[in-house]
Design a protein around this motif. Structure first.
Motif, PDB file in Angstrom:
ATOM      1  N   THR A 105      -0.703  -1.230   2.055  1.00 31.91           N
ATOM      2  CA  THR A 105      -0.076   0.008   1.596  1.00 31.91           C
ATOM      3  C   THR A 105      -0.798   1.220   2.168  1.00 31.91           C
ATOM      4  N   ALA A 106      -2.117   1.195   2.139  1.00 29.98           N
ATOM      5  CA  ALA A 106      -2.897   2.318   2.665  1.00 29.98           C
ATOM      6  C   ALA A 106      -2.662   2.484   4.160  1.00 29.98           C
ATOM      7  N   GLU A 107      -2.654   1.383   4.898  1.00 28.14           N
ATOM      8  CA  GLU A 107      -2.415   1.471   6.340  1.00 28.14           C
ATOM      9  C   GLU A 107      -1.003   1.988   6.627  1.00 28.14           C
ATOM     10  N   GLY A 108      -0.033   1.519   5.849  1.00 26.23           N
ATOM     11  CA  GLY A 108       1.333   2.005   6.034  1.00 26.23           C
ATOM     12  C   GLY A 108       1.449   3.490   5.748  1.00 26.23           C
ATOM     13  N   ALA A 109       0.737   3.956   4.725  1.00 25.02           N
ATOM     14  CA  ALA A 109       0.763   5.381   4.397  1.00 25.02           C
ATOM     15  C   ALA A 109       0.154   6.213   5.513  1.00 25.02           C
ATOM     16  N   ASP A 136     -10.438   6.419   1.814  1.00 24.94           N
ATOM     17  CA  ASP A 136     -11.452   5.945   2.756  1.00 24.94           C
ATOM     18  C   ASP A 136     -10.941   5.982   4.191  1.00 24.94           C
ATOM     19  N   ARG A 137      -9.708   5.534   4.401  1.00 29.54           N
ATOM     20  CA  ARG A 137      -9.168   5.502   5.755  1.00 29.54           C
ATOM     21  C   ARG A 137      -8.869   6.900   6.287  1.00 29.54           C
ATOM     22  N   LEU A 138      -8.383   7.775   5.433  1.00 36.85           N
ATOM     23  CA  LEU A 138      -8.124   9.148   5.869  1.00 36.85           C
ATOM     24  C   LEU A 138      -9.424   9.862   6.225  1.00 36.85           C
ATOM     25  N   LYS A 139     -10.445   9.647   5.420  1.00 37.30           N
ATOM     26  CA  LYS A 139     -11.746  10.261   5.717  1.00 37.30           C
ATOM     27  C   LYS A 139     -12.293   9.738   7.039  1.00 37.30           C
ATOM     28  N   LEU A 197       5.611  -0.939   0.922  1.00 34.96           N
ATOM     29  CA  LEU A 197       5.120  -0.792   2.292  1.00 34.96           C
ATOM     30  C   LEU A 197       4.583  -2.088   2.897  1.00 34.96           C
ATOM     31  N   PRO A 198       3.880  -2.944   2.151  1.00 35.17           N
ATOM     32  CA  PRO A 198       3.409  -4.182   2.789  1.00 35.17           C
ATOM     33  C   PRO A 198       4.530  -4.995   3.420  1.00 35.17           C
ATOM     34  N   GLY A 199       5.664  -5.094   2.729  1.00 33.42           N
ATOM     35  CA  GLY A 199       6.795  -5.831   3.276  1.00 33.42           C
ATOM     36  C   GLY A 199       7.442  -5.140   4.457  1.00 33.42           C
ATOM     37  N   GLU A 200       7.294  -3.807   4.537  1.00 35.58           N
ATOM     38  CA  GLU A 200       7.904  -3.042   5.618  1.00 35.58           C
ATOM     39  C   GLU A 200       7.034  -3.016   6.861  1.00 35.58           C
ATOM     40  N   VAL A 201       5.738  -2.777   6.675  1.00 35.90           N
ATOM     41  CA  VAL A 201       4.871  -2.541   7.832  1.00 35.90           C
ATOM     42  C   VAL A 201       4.019  -3.741   8.214  1.00 35.90           C
ATOM     43  N   ALA A 202       3.816  -4.685   7.292  1.00 38.94           N
ATOM     44  CA  ALA A 202       2.945  -5.824   7.587  1.00 38.94           C
ATOM     45  C   ALA A 202       3.440  -7.085   6.896  1.00 38.94           C
ATOM     46  N   PRO A 203       4.700  -7.511   7.175  1.00 37.32           N
ATOM     47  CA  PRO A 203       5.230  -8.673   6.462  1.00 37.32           C
ATOM     48  C   PRO A 203       4.477  -9.966   6.741  1.00 37.32           C
ATOM     49  N   VAL A 204       3.910 -10.100   7.930  1.00 32.83           N
ATOM     50  CA  VAL A 204       3.158 -11.312   8.247  1.00 32.83           C
ATOM     51  C   VAL A 204       1.901 -11.381   7.384  1.00 32.83           C
ATOM     52  N   SER A 205       1.154 -10.289   7.343  1.00 31.85           N
ATOM     53  CA  SER A 205      -0.048 -10.257   6.498  1.00 31.85           C
ATOM     54  C   SER A 205       0.312 -10.393   5.031  1.00 31.85           C
ATOM     55  N   ALA A 206       1.386  -9.707   4.609  1.00 32.70           N
ATOM     56  CA  ALA A 206       1.789  -9.752   3.206  1.00 32.70           C
ATOM     57  C   ALA A 206       2.210 -11.158   2.803  1.00 32.70           C
ATOM     58  N   GLY A 207       2.919 -11.860   3.683  1.00 30.48           N
ATOM     59  CA  GLY A 207       3.301 -13.235   3.388  1.00 30.48           C
ATOM     60  C   GLY A 207       2.096 -14.143   3.265  1.00 30.48           C
TER      61      GLY A 207
END
Length: 286
Positions: free
Chosen positions: A130-134, A165-168, A261-271
């Motif tokens: 979710t954070a990476e997708g955002a 953390d990622r934005l910083k 967002l996990p299902g949208e941007v990273a479905p392989v990782s989310a699965g």
């Protein structure tokens, strides 16, 4: 083992492939748009998919906006009741973000239903996606670099922590708001600007982007009116969300509600995360 995967999005399709690769028999219903591998048995109805299954997996979230079983990869409409009627009390039934009506229906059928979205290991790793997708949405929707941007993250739960953390790390000037005194202490200790979510009035106009992670009404019309022209306002909170989107539209605010967002941007990782969590659940029941 025999698994039935009934409905769901690309995460469910990836789950089927992973379970099959691990040597399990997999029967799937309402995933035909995903072009499943030949080894996965596509079924005409939930009962065929669930026949003799040791574990049945329902979608994340279980229901769509119309209250039916969440089947975005199928033209077939299916009610939750139809899916539950196909299952037996002897089977382990896993699902994500189970609503009250589904819990009630499962109990009435004496089903062993487990919400894998309540598992900490899934929620933490899901928050990473979710954070990476955002971050990706912020990059796509803003005409400047994240470096140097003034960004407010509302909420310091799993997603809030990882996003800040990622934005910083990308050079953004990050402020984080919270209500809990302990969270406020951590925000300051990690060298973010600390704000009180209950007292954001008069401060929102300084930010280039505001990202809400709190599933409560924290961005009403009065607060949205304070945003500077062109500022992006993103809501990551699950339904009902934390932003008044009708007010945002009226005020001309650039608003994005980024659900699942996990299902949208990273479905392989989310699965993969869902598979590992289901294995944990099954292992604990041995």
């Amino acid at each position: 083992m025999k698994f039935a995967v009934i409905g769901g999005d690309l995460r469910a399709a990836r789950l089927c492939a992973l379970l099959c690769a691990d040597g399990h028999e997999v029967r799937a219903f309402a995933l035909e748009k995903a072009e499943l591998d030949a080894e996965i048995i596509s079924c005409a109805d939930p009962a065929e998919a669930a026949q003799d299954a040791d574990c049945a997996v329902l979608p994340l979230p279980v229901t769509n906006v119309r209250g039916r079983l969440n089947t975005p990869l199928s033209a077939r409409a299916c009610t939750v009741a139809e899916a539950l009627d196909a299952l037996t009390p002897e089977q382990i039934v896993c699902a994500g973000r189970v609503d009250a009506e589904t819990w009630t229906a499962a109990r009435a059928r004496h089903l062993t239903l487990i919400d894998f979205f309540e598992r900490e290991e899934l929620c933490v790793l899901n928050a990473v996606a979710t954070a990476e997708g955002a971050v990706g949405i912020l990059m796509q929707e803003t005409p400047v670099t994240l470096w140097g941007m003034r960004i407010l993250v509302i909420g310091f739960g799993r997603v809030g922590k990882l996003l800040a953390d990622r934005l910083k790390g990308l050079g953004a000037r990050v402020a984080v708001s919270a209500r809990n005194h302990g969270d406020m202490a951590w925000i300051r200790a990690l060298n973010y600007e600390a704000l009180d979510t209950r007292a954001l009035e008069g401060q929102l106009g300084q930010f280039d982007a505001v990202v809400n992670t709190v599933p409560a009404p924290v961005l009403g019309e009065n607060r949205l009116r304070e945003l500077k022209p062109g500022a992006l306002c993103m809501d990551l909170a699950s339904k009902p969300g934390g932003m008044d989107f009708a007010a945002a539209g009226k005020l001309g605010v650039r608003a994005v509600w980024a659900l699942s967002l996990p299902g949208e941007v990273a479905p392989v990782s989310a699965g993969t995360i869902i598979r590992d969590t289901i294995y944990n659940i099954l292992g604990e029941r041995v």
